[in-house]
Design a protein around this motif. Sequence first.
Motif, PDB file in Angstrom:
ATOM      1  N   VAL B  66       0.816  -1.221   0.000  1.00  0.00           N
ATOM      2  CA  VAL B  66       0.000   0.000   0.000  1.00  0.00           C
ATOM      3  C   VAL B  66       0.849   1.270   0.000  1.00  0.00           C
ATOM      4  O   VAL B  66       0.312   2.377  -0.138  1.00  0.00           O
ATOM      5  N   PHE B  70      -1.634   4.647   0.195  1.00  0.00           N
ATOM      6  CA  PHE B  70      -2.384   4.849   1.440  1.00  0.00           C
ATOM      7  C   PHE B  70      -1.619   5.797   2.357  1.00  0.00           C
ATOM      8  O   PHE B  70      -0.384   5.784   2.394  1.00  0.00           O
ATOM      9  N   MET B  85      -7.125   6.203   1.431  1.00  0.00           N
ATOM     10  CA  MET B  85      -6.777   5.192   0.440  1.00  0.00           C
ATOM     11  C   MET B  85      -6.998   5.757  -0.962  1.00  0.00           C
ATOM     12  O   MET B  85      -8.138   6.093  -1.311  1.00  0.00           O
ATOM     13  N   ASP B  92      -7.610  -4.550  -2.909  1.00  0.00           N
ATOM     14  CA  ASP B  92      -7.715  -3.842  -1.634  1.00  0.00           C
ATOM     15  C   ASP B  92      -9.040  -4.143  -0.935  1.00  0.00           C
ATOM     16  O   ASP B  92      -9.274  -3.692   0.189  1.00  0.00           O
TER      17      ASP B  92
END
Lengths: 110, 128
Positions: B66, B70, B85, B92
Amino acid sequence: QSVLTQPPSASGTPGQRVTISCSGSSANIGSNTVNWYQQLPGTAPKLLIYSNNQRPSGVPDRFSGSKSGTSASLAISGLQSEDEADYYCAAWDDSLNGPVFGGGTKLTVL
Amino acid sequence: EVQLVESGGGLVQPGRSLRLSCTASGFTFGDYAMSWVRQAPGKGLEWVGFIRSKAYGGTTEYAASVKGRFTISRDDSKSLAYLQMNSLKTEDTAVYYCTRFRNYYDSSGYYHPYFDYWGQGTLVTVSS
């Protein structure tokens, strides 16, 4: 593929003692402490054992943890029907610079 | 009693953004690191990232899966943690749990990191 390796399933009858293993490497279990989480069906995970063998307040002493080298184990004695859950081991990984989990073990009480 | 309550989950298209919130109570929020852990449907747990307390710089760490997409932040005045996000992918899709992240070194130098409290989770579905 999880960094830590657990058996996908385990089972036992009420009153029995069962153990769940967790295998890692020198980058994680070999150099850091191990934690265990219990996830009852349809609920969020809950801390069961931390720092290899410490129980949070409220966790019965039927649950115990141990670590040796690059492996760890969770033991449950006096198995009860309410122990049926998924169990996850976890440890910090120095190579990945973050916590890693095992794939989880589904415990069935027969 | 420590409580963590996530919100903000839902259905979102691939490539879009979503922000999750975690409302904490029952402890002095600013004294603790906070983390997000996710669980894809029928799968195991995966650490997403964490944010340190302001006393330790309030810095963040992320999982490779991520990183760059993120962002975790916190508002200590409101006892809130966030997970922003961006560029969401179908992989995800998961239940996202907010956790309190205890981490310290003992006198022998061993590191003790663990998630001691978990929220109930919020489902994020990424699909067109």
